[in-house]
Design an enzyme around this catalytic site. Structure first.
Site, PDB file in Angstrom:
ATOM      1  N   ASP A  39      25.515  24.505  75.765  1.00  0.00           N
ATOM      2  CA  ASP A  39      24.632  24.203  74.647  1.00  0.00           C
ATOM      3  C   ASP A  39      24.465  25.372  73.839  1.00  0.00           C
ATOM      4  O   ASP A  39      23.633  25.320  72.905  1.00  0.00           O
ATOM      5  CB  ASP A  39      23.500  23.319  74.793  1.00  0.00           C
ATOM      6  CG  ASP A  39      22.561  24.004  75.728  1.00  0.00           C
ATOM      7  OD1 ASP A  39      22.698  25.032  76.361  1.00  0.00           O
ATOM      8  OD2 ASP A  39      21.315  23.495  75.963  1.00  0.00           O
ATOM      9  N   HIS A 132      18.928  53.480  62.489  1.00  0.00           N
ATOM     10  CA  HIS A 132      19.306  53.657  61.032  1.00  0.00           C
ATOM     11  C   HIS A 132      18.303  53.877  59.987  1.00  0.00           C
ATOM     12  O   HIS A 132      18.488  54.468  59.122  1.00  0.00           O
ATOM     13  CB  HIS A 132      20.047  52.280  60.459  1.00  0.00           C
ATOM     14  CG  HIS A 132      20.654  52.060  59.266  1.00  0.00           C
ATOM     15  ND1 HIS A 132      21.458  52.813  58.663  1.00  0.00           N
ATOM     16  CD2 HIS A 132      19.941  51.180  57.988  1.00  0.00           C
ATOM     17  CE1 HIS A 132      22.057  52.723  57.801  1.00  0.00           C
ATOM     18  NE2 HIS A 132      21.068  51.797  56.933  1.00  0.00           N
ATOM     19  N   ASP A 171      26.969  59.368  52.054  1.00  0.00           N
ATOM     20  CA  ASP A 171      26.206  59.112  51.026  1.00  0.00           C
ATOM     21  C   ASP A 171      24.998  60.171  50.989  1.00  0.00           C
ATOM     22  O   ASP A 171      24.707  60.828  51.799  1.00  0.00           O
ATOM     23  CB  ASP A 171      25.792  57.567  51.105  1.00  0.00           C
ATOM     24  CG  ASP A 171      25.143  57.200  52.556  1.00  0.00           C
ATOM     25  OD1 ASP A 171      24.276  58.071  52.917  1.00  0.00           O
ATOM     26  OD2 ASP A 171      25.578  56.270  53.060  1.00  0.00           O
ATOM     27  N   LYS A 194      28.327  57.610  46.757  1.00  0.00           N
ATOM     28  CA  LYS A 194      28.786  56.230  46.385  1.00  0.00           C
ATOM     29  C   LYS A 194      27.744  55.517  45.824  1.00  0.00           C
ATOM     30  O   LYS A 194      26.690  55.449  45.892  1.00  0.00           O
ATOM     31  CB  LYS A 194      29.390  55.631  47.669  1.00  0.00           C
ATOM     32  CG  LYS A 194      28.227  55.533  48.783  1.00  0.00           C
ATOM     33  CD  LYS A 194      28.851  54.850  50.169  1.00  0.00           C
ATOM     34  CE  LYS A 194      27.406  54.463  50.995  1.00  0.00           C
ATOM     35  NZ  LYS A 194      27.938  53.981  52.245  1.00  0.00           N
ATOM     36  N   ASP A 221      27.908  60.205  60.351  1.00  0.00           N
ATOM     37  CA  ASP A 221      27.183  58.960  60.197  1.00  0.00           C
ATOM     38  C   ASP A 221      26.526  57.976  61.374  1.00  0.00           C
ATOM     39  O   ASP A 221      27.036  58.613  62.440  1.00  0.00           O
ATOM     40  CB  ASP A 221      28.089  58.003  59.199  1.00  0.00           C
ATOM     41  CG  ASP A 221      27.243  56.973  58.526  1.00  0.00           C
ATOM     42  OD1 ASP A 221      25.945  56.919  58.208  1.00  0.00           O
ATOM     43  OD2 ASP A 221      27.921  56.321  57.474  1.00  0.00           O
ATOM     44  N   SER A 226      32.811  47.645  58.903  1.00  0.00           N
ATOM     45  CA  SER A 226      33.891  47.557  58.027  1.00  0.00           C
ATOM     46  C   SER A 226      34.886  48.348  58.190  1.00  0.00           C
ATOM     47  O   SER A 226      36.173  48.155  58.224  1.00  0.00           O
ATOM     48  CB  SER A 226      33.508  46.826  56.939  1.00  0.00           C
ATOM     49  OG  SER A 226      33.351  47.866  56.036  1.00  0.00           O
ATOM     50  N   GLY A 227      34.459  49.706  58.296  1.00  0.00           N
ATOM     51  CA  GLY A 227      35.526  50.946  58.316  1.00  0.00           C
ATOM     52  C   GLY A 227      35.707  51.162  56.842  1.00  0.00           C
ATOM     53  O   GLY A 227      36.484  52.232  56.669  1.00  0.00           O
ATOM     54  N   GLY A 228      35.375  50.328  55.901  1.00  0.00           N
ATOM     55  CA  GLY A 228      35.695  50.772  54.483  1.00  0.00           C
ATOM     56  C   GLY A 228      34.951  52.012  53.922  1.00  0.00           C
ATOM     57  O   GLY A 228      35.636  52.824  53.327  1.00  0.00           O
TER      58      GLY A 228
END
Length: 317
Positions: A39, A132, A171, A194, A221, A226-228
């Site tokens: 469950d 972060h 960035d 960016k 970083d 996402s690797g974008g």
């Protein structure tokens, strides 16, 4: 070092890293198990006596984020109820650190909620790496040690002998940390500008600020998902004349499709730590893992012996 009064246990999110930490400390890993019922309920059990001991539980809270975080709370509660003297929570990757502020109406400050939950469960101390948002340390009323992966990644970059290079921040927001990399490696710095227009994993790289032509660009970083951004920055750097592109990222939080995106990009190699180990992807030849076990092991040893942790990072200022 002996295992007298110290015990290191693994959550299901950090099994391999915990084994490496225990090998560094030359101690036996604590015995425990995590069960998941049909469950969706999670059950944790300590399989040895911990009464009066100073406990260290290792658990990255990702893949799946909610399950691993709830499991961490159950571990803290279990150790406190079992009579542990103290419980130090080692969170190599704290996934909800991105939710550090109320940046629009009617949203939760998720990192603060998580901090409150960890404290209420009974944790006495938190150890993490490259938060972060470093101000999250202030969300807690208990000590928080935020370790830096820079020495680990920096030494590996030195060993690669990449020639004339430049550190690149992906960035403006990461520029301060990137300057630390640049100072540690005695390299110049460039910044990618960016824009992100929505709450998704896509951002548009507009320009590169700084001189990268003819140099090896090293993008740094705290995490990638996402690797974008890495893929876009890599292509932009090549367009601006960079000889080749490497990257050094603390937390490899790879979602499905991310490695394919990086594979198609000009990125030659991506260095990551082993702070995340349950990724739903298979690493390709571009990924190299640098273990953070020695850093976490040293931090645990210093906490246990009541020694300074900041001394570990004097070389990076």
């Amino acid at each position: 070092m002996t295992d007298d009064l110290i015990k290191v246990f693994a959550g299901s999110g950090s099994l391999r890293l915990t084994e490496r930490i225990c090998n560094y400390l030359q101690i036996a890993q604590g015995k425990s198990e995590t069960l998941r019922f049909s469950d969706g309920n999670i059950f944790v059990r300590i399989q040895e006596n911990v009464r009066g001991r100073r406990i260290y539980i290792i658990q990255s809270t990702v893949f799946p984020a909610n399950d691993t975080f709830m499991e961490l709370l159950f571990w803290i509660d279990a150790f406190k109820r079992a009579g542990a003297e103290t419980v130090t929570v080692v969170i190599p990757y704290f996934s909800y650190a991105k939710g550090d502020k109320k940046d629009e109406p009617r949203v939760s400050i998720r990192a603060r909620v998580c901090a409150d939950a960890i404290e209420v469960a009974g944790a006495d101390r938190v150890v993490t790496m490259d938060l972060h948002a470093p101000q999250i340390q202030g969300f807690f009323h208990i000590p928080v040690d935020n370790l830096y992966a820079l020495p680990l990644l920096g030494e590996r970059i030195k060993a690669l002998q990449l020639g004339e290079s430049v550190i690149v921040s992906p960035d403006v927001g990461f520029a301060h940390q990137a300057r630390r990399f640049a100072a540690y490696l005695e390299m110049p710095i460039a910044i990618a500008y960016k824009e992100r227009v929505a709450h998704n994993e896509n951002a548009q790289i507009l320009q590169i600020i700084g001189e990268v032509k003819g140099r090896t660009a090293i993008v740094v970083d705290d995490f990638t998902l996402s690797g974008g951004t890495l893929a876009d920055v890599s292509q932009k750097l090549i367009n601006y004349g960079a000889r080749e592109v490497y990257a050094a990222i603390t937390h490899g939080v790879f979602a499905e499709g991310s490695l394919e995106r990086l594979e198609r990009s000009p990125l030659k190699k991506l260095l990551i730590t082993d702070s995340v180990e349950n990724q739903p992807v298979t690493f390709n030849h571009k990924i190299e893992v640098v273990s953070a076990a020695s850093m976490f092991g040293e931090a645990i040893k210093r906490i246990h012996n009541r020694e300074s942790i900041s001394e570990m990072f004097y070389s990076i200022g």
